[in-house]
Design a protein around this motif. Structure first.
Motif, short mmCIF file in Angstrom:
data_model
loop_
_atom_site.label_atom_id
_atom_site.label_comp_id
_atom_site.label_asym_id
_atom_site.label_seq_id
_atom_site.Cartn_x
_atom_site.Cartn_y
_atom_site.Cartn_z
N TYR B 36 42.14 90.52 46.56
CA TYR B 36 41.19 89.62 45.80
C TYR B 36 39.77 90.20 45.46
N THR B 39 36.04 89.52 45.49
CA THR B 39 35.16 89.37 46.90
C THR B 39 34.25 90.68 46.80
N ASP B 100 30.29 82.48 48.44
CA ASP B 100 31.12 81.12 48.08
C ASP B 100 32.08 80.94 49.23
N ASP B 102 34.63 79.48 49.79
CA ASP B 102 36.19 79.64 49.56
C ASP B 102 36.63 81.02 49.97
N ASN B 103 35.92 82.12 50.05
CA ASN B 103 36.29 83.31 50.17
C ASN B 103 36.29 83.84 51.69
N ARG B 105 38.09 81.74 53.60
CA ARG B 105 39.57 81.33 53.57
C ARG B 105 40.32 82.60 53.09
N CYS B 136 41.19 78.04 60.22
CA CYS B 136 40.51 76.82 59.53
C CYS B 136 39.54 76.40 60.04
N VAL B 139 36.78 78.71 59.48
CA VAL B 139 36.31 78.56 58.01
C VAL B 139 35.45 77.13 57.76
N SER B 140 36.08 76.26 58.30
CA SER B 140 35.38 74.95 58.10
C SER B 140 33.84 74.93 58.53
N GLY B 143 31.33 76.76 56.76
CA GLY B 143 31.01 76.37 55.38
C GLY B 143 30.23 75.06 55.34
#
Lengths: 141, 147
Positions: B36, B39, B100, B102-103, B105, B136, B139-140, B143
């Motif tokens: 990715y 990133t 960000d 989402d990165n 994840r 998860c 990550v949550s 964020g």
């Protein structure tokens, strides 16, 4: 966008693993069903317990479709037309599930290939599966 | 709060027991930067990231991989209070590092692939599911403090 080298990497992986098509396909499906139980709803008509004949045969079908698609990536849209129609109008699978399956296929490939599933192989395969999924979902609306 | 079954806790502990942070941390971050490439935007000060080989050979990437994975491991000792455990780190990533979320994840996906490569068949579907649930949750939590 897949480079020439990435296309070669992808074809090499699918070709080498084709003798294990049913096992790899079945394992990817099983991992998906276990991590994302909502995906099982599309298989209520099949026996998807581990090592079942249905799981192996269905896994093989999916693996071989992915392998076949990799041989002519430039023409995925044409070559996948029948599968597009099938998934859109008959199966009507929620398209986000393609991503979930792709992830579990990549996990399965990593388990089978170990260190040989290098970052560049991973990148190439991720791009290919994304492209395949996008084409498969083209006719949904 | 995330609910964990006894089996899930065992699975997560089992996976962590197979992880050498000094090896897997660098591998996961390298893989994330390669698979990715966007990133890389957060690592402008890390020097040469222009090729896969450069990323793999980059000592700052390796060092930061260890930092990131050590951070991911913290939740193992605080599985019933993951949100509060990462509150400060979440603020840091949002307000200072401007990452960000989402990165997160994506890094965790790459970590899962590294783990799968190391464990092979030993990473059963049930272990994978519990492991992903753990990531998860982290990550949550990371964020959560973004506004």
């Amino acid at each position: 966008m897949l480079s020439k080298q990435e296309k070669e990497l992808i074809i090499e992986i699918w070709t080498r693993l084709t003798p294990l098509a049913d096992r790899i396909g079945a394992e990817a499906l099983l991992r998906m069903f276990t991590s994302y139980p909502g995906t099982k709803t599309y298989f209520s008509h099949l026996d998807i317990t581990p090592r079942s004949a249905h799981l192996l045969s269905h896994g093989q079908k999916i693996f071989l479709a992915l392998a076949e698609g990799s041989k002519d990536i430039a023409n995925l849209m044409t070559n996948l037309a029948p599968l597009q129609t099938y998934h859109a109008y008959q199966l009507r699978i929620q398209p986000n599930n393609f991503k979930l399956f792709s992830h579990c296929m990549i996990v399965t490939l990593a388990c089978f290939m170990g260190d040989r599933f290098t970052p560049s192989s991973h990148a190439a395969m991720d791009k290919y599966l994304s492209a395949f999924s996008a084409v498969l979902g083209e006719k949904f609306r | 709060m995330v609910e964990w079954t006894a089996a899930e806790r065992r699975h997560v502990e089992a996976v962590w027991s197979k992880i050498d942070i000094d090896v897997c941390g660098p591998l996961a971050l390298q893989r994330c930067l390669i698979v990715y490439p966007w990133t890389q935007r957060y690592f402008g000060s890390f020097g040469d990231l222009s090729t896969d080989a450069a990323i793999v050979g980059n000592p700052k990437v390796a060092k930061h991989g260890v930092v990131a994975l050590t951070g991911l491991r913290t939740a193992l000792d605080h599985m019933d209070e993951i949100k509060s455990t990462y509150a400060a780190l979440s603020v840091l990533h949002s307000e200072k590092l401007h990452v960000d979320p989402d990165n997160f994840r994506l890094l965790c996906e790459c970590l899962t692939i590294v783990v799968a490569g190391k464990m092979g068949k030993k990473l059963s579907p049930e272990m994978q599911a519990a492991w992903q649930k753990y990531l998860c949750a982290v990550v949550s939590a990371l964020g959560r403090q973004y506004h």
